[in-house]
Motif scaffolding. Structure first.
Motif, PDB file in Angstrom:
ATOM      1  N   GLY A   1      40.124  36.024  39.823  1.00  0.00           N
ATOM      2  CA  GLY A   1      40.041  37.156  40.728  1.00  0.00           C
ATOM      3  C   GLY A   1      38.709  37.274  41.431  1.00  0.00           C
TER       4      GLY A   1
ATOM      5  N   VAL B   1      35.622  42.364  33.633  1.00  0.00           N
ATOM      6  CA  VAL B   1      34.963  42.358  34.939  1.00  0.00           C
ATOM      7  C   VAL B   1      33.505  41.938  34.819  1.00  0.00           C
ATOM      8  CG1 VAL B   1      34.236  43.816  36.878  1.00  0.00           C
ATOM      9  CG2 VAL B   1      36.499  44.125  35.866  1.00  0.00           C
TER      10      VAL B   1
ATOM     11  N   GLU C   1      37.457  39.465  38.145  1.00  0.00           N
ATOM     12  CA  GLU C   1      38.288  40.380  37.360  1.00  0.00           C
ATOM     13  C   GLU C   1      38.399  39.932  35.910  1.00  0.00           C
ATOM     14  OE1 GLU C   1      39.247  43.309  38.514  1.00  0.00           O
ATOM     15  OE2 GLU C   1      38.228  42.721  40.355  1.00  0.00           O
TER      16      GLU C   1
END
Length: 188
Positions: free
Chosen positions: A99, A76, A94
Motif C-alpha cells: 500500500g 502503518v 499500509e
C-alpha cells in the motif's frame, strides 16, 4: 541526544567508508531533526549532482539517507529518502511493503548536505505535522518507532547498506526489527 553508529550490513562490505552516525533530535513535538555524519574516502562515493530540493522517486536506488517512522500497534509506517542532491521522497505504507503512497508534505523536508575533507554531513528537518496521514494524536502522547539507514554507492558501483539495526537475512530497512529507536511523544 548523542550520535549513534549505523552498522554496515555484513553482506555488503565496502572499503570506502569508515563510519556513518546519526544524531536524532526533536526540539518540538512536531519537528524531527536528523544529523548524519559519513566519514571515509568521500571522493570515492558516487554522489548525484545538486538539484532542486523537491520530491524525486526511487532515490533509494543510489546514495541516499533514509528514515522510517512506524505507528505503534499498527502496520502503518512512513519512509523518508534524502539524496545528497537535496532531493527527497516521502511514502506511506499500509503494511510491510504494501500500500505504498507517495506523499508531498507542506512544508517539505529540509535537506542540507555539506562536504568537507573526509566527511559528508547532512542535516535534515522533518515537520511531522506536515505528513499527510500522521495525526497530532499520533505525534503527541504515543511512542513512534524510528529506523535510520543509509544506502551508499561507491565509484565501483558497489552498494553498501547501513542501519541502526539490521534484521536477520538480507538488508531490509522496512522490517520492523530495524525500527530500533523509540520517539516518545508528550505524555502530558
Amino acid at each position: 541526544m548523542h550520535a549513534m553508529p549505523l552498522l554496515q550490513h555484513p553482506s555488503t562490505p565496502d572499503d570506502v567508508l569508515g563510519s556513518i552516525s546519526v544524531e536524532v533530535d526533536s526540539p518540538t513535538p512536531d519537528l524531527l531533526v536528523l544529523y548524519y555524519r559519513i566519514s571515509g574516502d568521500i571522493d570515492r562515493l558516487k554522489l548525484p549532482p545538486q538539484a532542486a530540493s523537491q520530491f524525486q522517486d526511487e532515490l533509494w536506488r543510489h546514495t541516499c539517507l533514509e528514515a522510517f517512522i512506524a505507528l505503534p500497534d499498527s502496520g502503518v509506517y512512513f519512509e523518508f529518502n534524502f539524496s545528497p542532491s537535496s532531493q527527497w521522497a516521502v511514502y506511506r505504507f499500509e503494511g510491510y511493503r504494501e500500500g505504498m503512497t507517495p506523499l508531498h508534505p507542506e512544508p517539505p523536508p529540509r535537506v542540507m548536505f555539506r562536504r568537507r575533507d573526509g566527511e559528508l554531513a547532512a542535516d535534515i528537518d522533518i515537520h511531522l505535522d506536515a505528513i499527510p496521514g500522521l495525526t497530532a494524536d499520533e505525534i503527541n502522547g504515543r511512542d513512534l518507532r524510528l529506523a535510520v539507514a543509509a544506502v551508499m554507492a561507491n565509484d565501483q558501483g558497489r552498494i553498501s547498506y547501513w542501519a541502526l539495526a539490521h534484521p536477520p537475512g538480507k538488508p531490509d530497512f522496512h522490517h520492523r526489527d530495524g525500527f530500533a529507536l523509540a520517539l516518545a511523544g508528550d505524555a502530558a
